[in-house]
Enzyme design. Structure first.
Site, PDB file in Angstrom:
ATOM      1  N   ASP A  23      31.380  38.538  41.040  1.00 58.70           N
ATOM      2  CA  ASP A  23      32.548  37.671  41.235  1.00 58.70           C
ATOM      3  C   ASP A  23      33.799  38.513  41.477  1.00 58.70           C
ATOM      4  OD1 ASP A  23      33.894  38.280  38.567  1.00 58.70           O
ATOM      5  OD2 ASP A  23      31.988  37.447  37.862  1.00 58.70           O
ATOM      6  N   HIS A  60      28.723  38.479  47.008  1.00 60.07           N
ATOM      7  CA  HIS A  60      29.252  37.365  46.225  1.00 60.07           C
ATOM      8  C   HIS A  60      28.162  36.528  45.565  1.00 60.07           C
ATOM      9  CE1 HIS A  60      32.489  35.223  44.646  1.00 60.07           C
ATOM     10  NE2 HIS A  60      33.161  34.895  45.738  1.00 60.07           N
TER      11      HIS A  60
END
Length: 464
Positions: free
Chosen positions: A440, A436
């Site tokens: 995304d 992350h």
């Protein structure tokens, strides 16, 4: 300088020149022959002890565990003869000799940790080769040197390395703990490979020694007993090594990376039909066609549209490298633990090519013969946990890779069809985990949608 003034002096000089000319052809040959014979007699028995060091086997590996010695002190070895088998935290590797000579010392025992760059064994290397090279460059007699070369070649060719039983390090460990001589156990695996079940059966008395003559008499009643468990009755403490050591490193590193999981379900009914149509054609090519090649090709095509998922980041997460090759790994459960070998350049392979390579890797993984190149260099990973069981899984990253996928088992479930009626559908659940810090959720969702579309329309996988 004095001049020759008398005729008698000139006659003396001419006589000396004639005598020298008549004997000059003999003198160099005699001198050279004498020098040649004395030179080789002096050096033919000379030996030099050479420390055979463990060389760098790549991927930053600095130490390995010695799993088995194929030689002992006093054994004669030739170049490329097996010396020992070592296991790193990535793969098992057989070390071969670079010299012709005699083993004079083993620097490690079985299960010792050997360091890269330090000696594994000492080998007495005969200096005759160097002597021959010097003699030839000095104009030694060619017929004698040719005989020396033939003798050396015959000596090298007459040596045959000791044969060993085929077995994985894990099976050898079980045999060692029960003091079973593995060479006496008849292997039931491919090419006579000894399996864990063979060791347990041997312990239980179900097997006779492979060196024993066959007997028509009935086996004793002990052969009817159930196999004795390999471990029972006491706690055991063993060091973490091999593939388990790799898992410790990779999972510890993965825990430091913030990653998320995205899941979806896919209708694999069309894929089942496509595989059935292609299965017969694959069998004519002696290829076992599973569903995994289709999944791997779908991943590769989706990565082409979303190269961000086929990337790696450095340890400080200050740089990201987009990988041009799609070296897609798939998790395997072996007797040595969990490993993730990868198929190189999936983007350039067809379905049958992927199937053939995956079959080779699976067979090597079962036999414990995977090469380091099979396990290293991956850019993306896919776990098929459904082949064992389970519907959903939260996969964990294999850093420095930035994404990984996991597939559940196929299920027949009720779903609404295109007409609105409830129909039977073949469903598989897929989960994706991503780093992350650099990826995304929207990117992973779009990637998953492309993958899903390809699996639900598998003709695209064959066409592309």
């Amino acid at each position: 300088m004095q001049y020759l003034k008398s005729s008698s002096q000139w006659r003396s000089v001419l006589q000396l020149l004639k005598y020298t000319e008549s004997h000059s052809a003999m003198k160099p040959l005699m001198c050279g022959d004498l020098y040649h014979r004395r030179y080789f007699h002096r050096t033919s028995v000379h030996f030099a002890i050479v420390p055979f060091k463990l060389s760098d086997i790549g991927e930053g590996i600095t130490e390995v565990t010695v799993k088995e010695w194929f030689v002992k002190v006093g054994d004669k070895v030739a170049q490329f003869d097996n010396v020992c088998e070592v296991q790193s935290d990535k793969a098992s590797v057989t070390i071969t000799s670079r010299y012709d000579g005699v083993i004079s010392k083993l620097h490690y025992e079985v299960d010792d940790i050997a360091k890269v760059g330090l000696p594994l064994v000492d080998i007495d290397v005969e200096g005759g080769t160097k002597a021959t090279e010097v003699g030839e460059s000095s104009g030694s007699d060619s017929s004698d040197s040719g005989r020396d070369s033939d003798s050396s070649a015959n000596t090298s060719q007459s040596f045959t390395s000791n044969a060993k039983a085929l077995a994985t390090p894990a099976v050898r460990r079980i045999a060692g703990e029960h003091k079973v001589e593995i060479s006496k156990v008849k292997g039931s695996g491919k090419s006579g490979r000894v399996m864990k079940e063979d060791i347990l059966a041997y312990i239980a008395g179900k097997q006779v020694s492979s060196s024993s003559p066959p007997s028509s008499q009935a086996q004793p009643s002990t052969s009817q007993r159930a196999p004795v468990p390999a471990f029972m009755g006491a706690d055991r403490t063993v060091p973490i090594s091999g593939y388990m050591k790799t898992m410790v490193k990779t999972m510890t590193a993965a825990n430091a990376v913030p990653h998320f999981v995205y899941s979806d379900e896919i209708d694999v009914g069309p894929l089942i039909e496509m595989r059935l149509k292609m299965k017969k054609s694959a069998e004519t090519r002696s290829i076992k066609l599973t569903y995994m090649p289709f999944f791997l090709k779908a991943v590769s095509l989706a990565l082409t549209e979303f190269p961000m998922l086929n990337a790696s980041v450095n340890s400080e997460c200050t740089e990201v490298t987009y990988k041009a090759r799609h070296n897609i790994g798939f998790a395997m459960d072996t007797t040595n633990g969990l490993i993730v070998p990868n198929i190189k350049d999936v983007q350039s392979l067809k379905i049958f090519d992927i199937a053939q390579e995956s079959n080779r890797i699976i067979e090597a993984g079962r036999n414990g013969t995977l090469a380091p190149k099979d396990i290293t260099g991956g850019t993306f990973s896919l776990s098929n946990i459904g082949s064992i069981g389970g519907t959903y899984m939260k996969p964990v990253l294999l850093v420095p890779e930035v994404a990984i996928g996991a597939l559940g088992r196929f299920q027949k479930l009720p779903r609404f069809g295109k007409s609105g009626a409830v129909e039977e559908a073949n469903i598989v659940n897929v989960s994706w985990a991503a780093d992350h810090r650099v990826i995304d959720g929207a990117t992973v969702a779009k990637f998953s949608n492309v993958f899903k579309e390809l699996i639900e329309n598998p003709v695209e996988l064959v066409v592309q």
